[in-house]
Design a protein around this motif. Sequence first.
Motif, PDB file in Angstrom:
ATOM      1  N   VAL A  97     -25.200 -48.015  29.747  1.00 33.63           N
ATOM      2  CA  VAL A  97     -24.004 -48.552  30.010  1.00 33.63           C
ATOM      3  C   VAL A  97     -23.344 -50.048  29.698  1.00 33.63           C
ATOM      4  CG1 VAL A  97     -23.202 -49.522  32.553  1.00 33.63           C
ATOM      5  CG2 VAL A  97     -24.273 -47.450  32.445  1.00 33.63           C
ATOM      6  N   LEU A  98     -24.492 -50.622  29.217  1.00 33.47           N
ATOM      7  CA  LEU A  98     -24.065 -51.992  28.497  1.00 33.47           C
ATOM      8  C   LEU A  98     -23.041 -51.809  27.271  1.00 33.47           C
ATOM      9  CD1 LEU A  98     -25.044 -54.785  29.581  1.00 33.47           C
ATOM     10  CD2 LEU A  98     -26.707 -54.694  27.941  1.00 33.47           C
ATOM     11  N   PRO A  99     -23.493 -51.007  26.545  1.00 33.48           N
ATOM     12  CA  PRO A  99     -22.373 -50.838  25.366  1.00 33.48           C
ATOM     13  C   PRO A  99     -21.140 -50.175  25.826  1.00 33.48           C
ATOM     14  CG  PRO A  99     -24.402 -49.449  24.926  1.00 33.48           C
ATOM     15  CD  PRO A  99     -24.676 -50.086  26.166  1.00 33.48           C
ATOM     16  N   LEU A 100     -21.013 -49.490  26.998  1.00 35.04           N
ATOM     17  CA  LEU A 100     -19.806 -48.757  27.123  1.00 35.04           C
ATOM     18  C   LEU A 100     -18.931 -49.964  27.902  1.00 35.04           C
ATOM     19  CD1 LEU A 100     -21.233 -45.655  29.091  1.00 35.04           C
ATOM     20  CD2 LEU A 100     -19.883 -45.852  27.004  1.00 35.04           C
ATOM     21  N   VAL A 101     -19.708 -50.895  28.687  1.00 33.15           N
ATOM     22  CA  VAL A 101     -18.717 -51.952  29.312  1.00 33.15           C
ATOM     23  C   VAL A 101     -18.425 -52.824  27.974  1.00 33.15           C
ATOM     24  CG1 VAL A 101     -18.805 -54.114  30.781  1.00 33.15           C
ATOM     25  CG2 VAL A 101     -20.053 -52.139  31.573  1.00 33.15           C
ATOM     26  N   TRP A 102     -19.203 -52.957  27.057  1.00 37.32           N
ATOM     27  CA  TRP A 102     -18.627 -53.822  25.848  1.00 37.32           C
ATOM     28  C   TRP A 102     -17.572 -53.029  25.400  1.00 37.32           C
ATOM     29  CZ3 TRP A 102     -18.953 -58.359  24.006  1.00 37.32           C
ATOM     30  CH2 TRP A 102     -18.597 -58.566  22.681  1.00 37.32           C
ATOM     31  N   SER A 103     -17.469 -51.769  24.970  1.00 31.06           N
ATOM     32  CA  SER A 103     -16.756 -50.928  24.339  1.00 31.06           C
ATOM     33  C   SER A 103     -15.211 -50.991  25.363  1.00 31.06           C
ATOM     34  CB  SER A 103     -16.844 -49.576  24.290  1.00 31.06           C
ATOM     35  OG  SER A 103     -18.081 -49.400  23.523  1.00 31.06           O
ATOM     36  N   LEU A 104     -15.239 -51.027  26.473  1.00 28.66           N
ATOM     37  CA  LEU A 104     -14.071 -51.177  27.417  1.00 28.66           C
ATOM     38  C   LEU A 104     -13.746 -52.389  27.305  1.00 28.66           C
ATOM     39  CD1 LEU A 104     -12.594 -50.149  29.738  1.00 28.66           C
ATOM     40  CD2 LEU A 104     -14.218 -50.875  31.446  1.00 28.66           C
ATOM     41  N   SER A 105     -14.348 -53.411  27.122  1.00 27.56           N
ATOM     42  CA  SER A 105     -13.723 -54.787  26.888  1.00 27.56           C
ATOM     43  C   SER A 105     -12.880 -54.967  25.640  1.00 27.56           C
ATOM     44  CB  SER A 105     -14.812 -55.754  26.661  1.00 27.56           C
ATOM     45  OG  SER A 105     -15.842 -55.866  27.976  1.00 27.56           O
ATOM     46  N   ALA A 106     -13.359 -54.029  24.584  1.00 27.14           N
ATOM     47  CA  ALA A 106     -12.751 -54.037  23.328  1.00 27.14           C
ATOM     48  C   ALA A 106     -11.240 -53.446  23.616  1.00 27.14           C
ATOM     49  CB  ALA A 106     -13.475 -53.384  22.189  1.00 27.14           C
ATOM     50  N   HIS A 107     -11.468 -52.318  24.156  1.00 28.21           N
ATOM     51  CA  HIS A 107     -10.190 -51.530  24.456  1.00 28.21           C
ATOM     52  C   HIS A 107      -9.121 -52.314  25.427  1.00 28.21           C
ATOM     53  CE1 HIS A 107     -11.493 -47.820  22.850  1.00 28.21           C
ATOM     54  NE2 HIS A 107     -12.430 -47.502  23.504  1.00 28.21           N
ATOM     55  N   THR A 108      -9.761 -53.325  26.338  1.00 27.63           N
ATOM     56  CA  THR A 108      -8.909 -53.974  26.963  1.00 27.63           C
ATOM     57  C   THR A 108      -8.140 -55.061  26.350  1.00 27.63           C
ATOM     58  OG1 THR A 108     -10.216 -53.854  29.064  1.00 27.63           O
ATOM     59  CG2 THR A 108      -8.753 -55.606  29.097  1.00 27.63           C
ATOM     60  N   LEU A 109      -8.717 -55.513  25.229  1.00 25.57           N
ATOM     61  CA  LEU A 109      -8.169 -56.602  24.223  1.00 25.57           C
ATOM     62  C   LEU A 109      -7.216 -56.102  23.364  1.00 25.57           C
ATOM     63  CD1 LEU A 109     -11.231 -58.901  23.264  1.00 25.57           C
ATOM     64  CD2 LEU A 109      -9.425 -59.553  24.923  1.00 25.57           C
ATOM     65  N   ARG A 110      -7.621 -54.861  22.838  1.00 28.64           N
ATOM     66  CA  ARG A 110      -6.564 -54.139  22.237  1.00 28.64           C
ATOM     67  C   ARG A 110      -5.261 -53.732  22.651  1.00 28.64           C
ATOM     68  NH1 ARG A 110     -11.123 -51.810  19.579  1.00 28.64           N
ATOM     69  NH2 ARG A 110     -11.063 -49.961  20.959  1.00 28.64           N
ATOM     70  N   TRP A 111      -5.443 -53.186  24.145  1.00 25.79           N
ATOM     71  CA  TRP A 111      -4.339 -53.008  24.983  1.00 25.79           C
ATOM     72  C   TRP A 111      -3.551 -54.428  25.221  1.00 25.79           C
ATOM     73  CZ3 TRP A 111      -3.505 -54.981  30.111  1.00 25.79           C
ATOM     74  CH2 TRP A 111      -2.430 -54.281  30.436  1.00 25.79           C
ATOM     75  N   ALA A 112      -4.098 -55.392  25.240  1.00 25.40           N
ATOM     76  CA  ALA A 112      -3.538 -56.774  25.502  1.00 25.40           C
ATOM     77  C   ALA A 112      -3.007 -57.500  24.344  1.00 25.40           C
ATOM     78  CB  ALA A 112      -4.367 -57.654  26.258  1.00 25.40           C
ATOM     79  N   GLU A 113      -3.362 -56.816  23.172  1.00 20.82           N
ATOM     80  CA  GLU A 113      -2.950 -57.392  21.714  1.00 20.82           C
ATOM     81  C   GLU A 113      -3.847 -58.478  21.443  1.00 20.82           C
ATOM     82  OE1 GLU A 113       1.244 -57.326  21.196  1.00 20.82           O
ATOM     83  OE2 GLU A 113       1.217 -55.210  21.305  1.00 20.82           O
ATOM     84  N   TYR A 114      -4.989 -58.609  22.042  1.00 17.91           N
ATOM     85  CA  TYR A 114      -5.959 -59.701  21.658  1.00 17.91           C
ATOM     86  C   TYR A 114      -6.953 -59.370  20.858  1.00 17.91           C
ATOM     87  CZ  TYR A 114      -3.287 -62.925  25.010  1.00 17.91           C
ATOM     88  OH  TYR A 114      -2.366 -63.745  25.476  1.00 17.91           O
ATOM     89  N   ASP A 115      -7.821 -59.976  20.179  1.00 20.35           N
ATOM     90  CA  ASP A 115      -9.146 -59.820  19.484  1.00 20.35           C
ATOM     91  C   ASP A 115     -10.067 -61.021  19.570  1.00 20.35           C
ATOM     92  OD1 ASP A 115      -7.901 -61.167  17.419  1.00 20.35           O
ATOM     93  OD2 ASP A 115      -7.624 -59.796  16.031  1.00 20.35           O
ATOM     94  N   GLY A 116     -11.209 -60.775  18.932  1.00 14.97           N
ATOM     95  CA  GLY A 116     -12.089 -61.646  18.893  1.00 14.97           C
ATOM     96  C   GLY A 116     -13.338 -61.661  19.540  1.00 14.97           C
ATOM     97  N   GLU A 117     -14.676 -62.014  19.288  1.00 15.13           N
ATOM     98  CA  GLU A 117     -15.873 -61.824  20.064  1.00 15.13           C
ATOM     99  C   GLU A 117     -15.678 -62.784  21.276  1.00 15.13           C
ATOM    100  OE1 GLU A 117     -20.573 -62.139  19.579  1.00 15.13           O
ATOM    101  OE2 GLU A 117     -19.400 -61.662  17.789  1.00 15.13           O
ATOM    102  N   ILE A 118     -15.077 -63.947  21.077  1.00 13.06           N
ATOM    103  CA  ILE A 118     -15.333 -64.860  22.413  1.00 13.06           C
ATOM    104  C   ILE A 118     -14.424 -64.211  23.279  1.00 13.06           C
ATOM    105  CG2 ILE A 118     -14.623 -67.113  23.014  1.00 13.06           C
ATOM    106  CD1 ILE A 118     -15.492 -68.288  20.420  1.00 13.06           C
ATOM    107  N   LYS A 119     -13.283 -63.795  23.275  1.00 16.02           N
ATOM    108  CA  LYS A 119     -12.397 -63.345  24.198  1.00 16.02           C
ATOM    109  C   LYS A 119     -13.037 -61.977  24.804  1.00 16.02           C
ATOM    110  CE  LYS A 119      -8.099 -65.088  22.190  1.00 16.02           C
ATOM    111  NZ  LYS A 119      -8.556 -65.388  20.979  1.00 16.02           N
TER     112      LYS A 119
END
Length: 487
Positions: free
Chosen positions: A103-125
């Motif tokens: 579940v931990l990497p799934l939440v991490w992947s969901l965070s990445a998808h959220t940033l791409r949808w919001a047109e942001y990137d970067g490990e801190i965000k």
Amino acid sequence: MLSVITWLADTSVFRYLRTVSDLSILYAIIVFAVAIFLWEEYLASRQRKVLQTAQKVPADLDGAISSETFEKARLYNIDKSLFESCHNLFEIILSTSFLLLNVLPLVWSLSAHTLRWAEYDGEIKQSMVFMLYSSLLSTVIGLPWSLYSTFAVEQRHGFNKQTLGFFAKDKLKAFLVNQLISLPIVAMIVYIVKAGGDYFFLYLWLFCFVVLMFLMTIYPEFIAPLFDKYTPLPEGELREMIEALAARLHFPLKKLYVVEGSKRSAHSNAYFYGFFNNKRIVLFDTLLEDWEKTENDTDEKKEKDMEEKDAKPESAKDEKPKSAKDESGERTGRKKGCSNEEVVAVLSHELGHWSMNHVFKNIVVIQINLLLTFVVFAALYRYQPLYRAFGFGQSMPVIAGLVIILQHVFAPYSTLFSVLVTMMSRRFEFQADQFGKQLGYAALLKAALIKLTADNLSFPVYDRLYSAWHHSHPPLLQRLAALQKTE
């Protein structure tokens, strides 16, 4: 210090970690978590046996606590113990499932998808979004248990004072405040690890130390009042007695507050806070026998009255309130809370902590432990099999490394450290009691401890092993025995 990290990374323990498979690491973590769960359930079963068999007031409390109050405390603690065992079973099943299902990497992947949808990137965000989702998931999963604890267990025994609306607003407010504080801290932690070089662990520790001191300074002044109402203790006998005690001990008392804890719970407490010559004392209104609210027309009271009125059947709405009974239905000969003299005795104990630098000692121990934790984290956080064991593949996000190492890999050490801190805390409590005794408050402190035990329905009889593992404060009978001893 860098050589220490290099040595740590080359010790037999870490060499062994590098030889085991990814799944072996994960299974070892799960086995330890299950072992701790089974150990704590064994201790809980020992304490429940005490609760089921100890049905008479101990001889040391005969006449001080009524048999009715003793029985209520026994039933309340049985209820709490059963609830906690069910909750702990749920938690171990859930946490094991989360580990096995990645579940931990799934939440991490969901965070990445959220940033791409919001047109942001970067490990801190992404780390901030990851922590936001993790907190949201934890809050949602824990909400039914919190509701049942508040509106079933606590309410059944007369402690809950919250309405459902107040509970919901309180939870939402706590979640929002927590995110406003924690997310910038998460961002700074990731930045320090990424940009701090070989000595990032030292910068990380310094940052966390500054944040802790800052939060300890602003929390009582700006954050705590968001949740509870703080009122200056009015002029009168109690204020004069407290100020006289503070002057006698040269305690730099600046402000005296009463917190309206009764709108949330019937449990009581007292504490002090502040640095250097800027100390404040806070008393819960439930601690004070003679405290009367100055404002009875609060929104919470109106809301609670409306909910109670709507919940009553029509035939019962015009009934007169029962007389001479407290909220739990027991006929009582005294108000709940302590007399002015007993409140001062309780504060003599609290000021004993200040006089003997217990708060400072606790901070030192915590900071040494935190520095050690970050040193070990620095030696381990680039070890890729740890991330693979938790389903992260080749990626090694800093925030995931912190969760994996501090929460899971460090679990055996954290358990041992917790036991040692509990032992230290119990010693401090005995010392603070003796400080109050030396000031001449032994009899009043004993009376106050007995009253608070009765008011909070704390059960005075405990299995020694259970108490040693769980209780940072010694049980009542041990404290009374220590106060009874002659010098």
